[in-house]
Design a protein around this motif. Structure first.
Motif, PDB file in Angstrom:
ATOM      1  N   SER A  48     -37.876   4.427  38.860  1.00 54.87           N
ATOM      2  CA  SER A  48     -36.454   4.554  39.732  1.00 54.87           C
ATOM      3  C   SER A  48     -37.083   4.251  40.965  1.00 54.87           C
ATOM      4  CB  SER A  48     -35.779   5.944  39.133  1.00 54.87           C
ATOM      5  OG  SER A  48     -35.210   5.657  38.171  1.00 54.87           O
ATOM      6  N   VAL A  66     -27.625  -6.065  35.796  1.00 53.59           N
ATOM      7  CA  VAL A  66     -27.983  -4.671  36.157  1.00 53.59           C
ATOM      8  C   VAL A  66     -27.020  -3.742  35.945  1.00 53.59           C
ATOM      9  CG1 VAL A  66     -29.290  -5.752  38.291  1.00 53.59           C
ATOM     10  CG2 VAL A  66     -26.818  -4.929  38.556  1.00 53.59           C
ATOM     11  N   ARG A  71     -27.567   0.160  34.858  1.00 53.84           N
ATOM     12  CA  ARG A  71     -29.035   0.750  35.485  1.00 53.84           C
ATOM     13  C   ARG A  71     -28.924   0.864  36.889  1.00 53.84           C
ATOM     14  NH1 ARG A  71     -33.241  -2.931  35.474  1.00 53.84           N
ATOM     15  NH2 ARG A  71     -31.968  -4.631  35.469  1.00 53.84           N
ATOM     16  N   ASN A 118     -32.531   2.320  38.399  1.00 50.68           N
ATOM     17  CA  ASN A 118     -33.165   3.062  37.283  1.00 50.68           C
ATOM     18  C   ASN A 118     -33.826   2.058  36.351  1.00 50.68           C
ATOM     19  OD1 ASN A 118     -32.401   5.507  38.626  1.00 50.68           O
ATOM     20  ND2 ASN A 118     -30.629   5.648  37.500  1.00 50.68           N
ATOM     21  N   SER A 119     -34.399   2.552  35.359  1.00 53.03           N
ATOM     22  CA  SER A 119     -35.039   1.602  34.312  1.00 53.03           C
ATOM     23  C   SER A 119     -35.422   0.280  34.644  1.00 53.03           C
ATOM     24  CB  SER A 119     -33.779   1.625  33.138  1.00 53.03           C
ATOM     25  OG  SER A 119     -33.519   2.994  32.584  1.00 53.03           O
ATOM     26  N   LYS A 138     -37.166  -3.294  35.457  1.00 56.01           N
ATOM     27  CA  LYS A 138     -37.899  -3.995  34.523  1.00 56.01           C
ATOM     28  C   LYS A 138     -38.528  -5.214  35.690  1.00 56.01           C
ATOM     29  CE  LYS A 138     -33.839  -3.926  31.445  1.00 56.01           C
ATOM     30  NZ  LYS A 138     -32.969  -4.654  30.639  1.00 56.01           N
ATOM     31  N   ASP A 188     -36.905  -7.530  37.734  1.00 57.63           N
ATOM     32  CA  ASP A 188     -35.964  -7.133  38.967  1.00 57.63           C
ATOM     33  C   ASP A 188     -36.850  -7.159  40.280  1.00 57.63           C
ATOM     34  OD1 ASP A 188     -35.022  -3.952  36.862  1.00 57.63           O
ATOM     35  OD2 ASP A 188     -33.675  -5.730  37.416  1.00 57.63           O
TER      36      ASP A 188
END
Length: 124
Positions: free
Chosen positions: A17, A64, A67, A84-85, A87, A90
């Motif tokens: 995060s 997104v 997340r 958050n979470s 990838k 991103d």
């Protein structure tokens, strides 16, 4: 003159995060919608999230949703993007932007002030 200064980017592992901040100055922050956009290498800038002047309305890109969370603190003239979470997809330079008006909007054409961007790199 409006200035937008992003911070909070960095290198992080997938699943982690980050919280981006964007501090605004130059005009009445609470009157304007704010947005976050991002641009990955070789790709066009894309919409990420937007928030209305009051914070009562928010919009997210499908990629997104669930997340990322956009929020604002009008007392601090700051907009945030909690991510958050994360990838690898991103990974991009993230820009905050201030809209022409108070209604949140997903189109970059409706934003007239932009920050310099902050790099987010998500490693796999």
């Amino acid at each position: 003159q409006v200035q937008l200064v992003e911070s909070g980017g960095g290198l992080i592992q997938a699943g982690g995060s980050l919280r981006l901040s964007c501090a605004a100055s130059g005009r009445t922050f609470s009157s304007y919608a704010m947005g976050w956009f991002r641009q990955a290498p070789g790709k066009e800038r894309e919409f990420v999230a937007a928030i209305s002047w009051s914070g009562g309305n928010t919009y997210y890109a499908d990629s997104v949703k669930g997340r990322f969370t956009i929020s604002r603190d009008n007392a601090k003239n700051t907009v945030y993007l909690q991510m958050n979470s994360l990838k690898p997809k991103d990974t991009a330079v993230y820009y905050c932007a201030q809209a022409y008006g108070g209604v949140s909007t997903t189109s970059s054409y409706n934003y007239n002030y932009w920050g310099q961007g902050t790099q987010v790199t998500v490693s796999s």
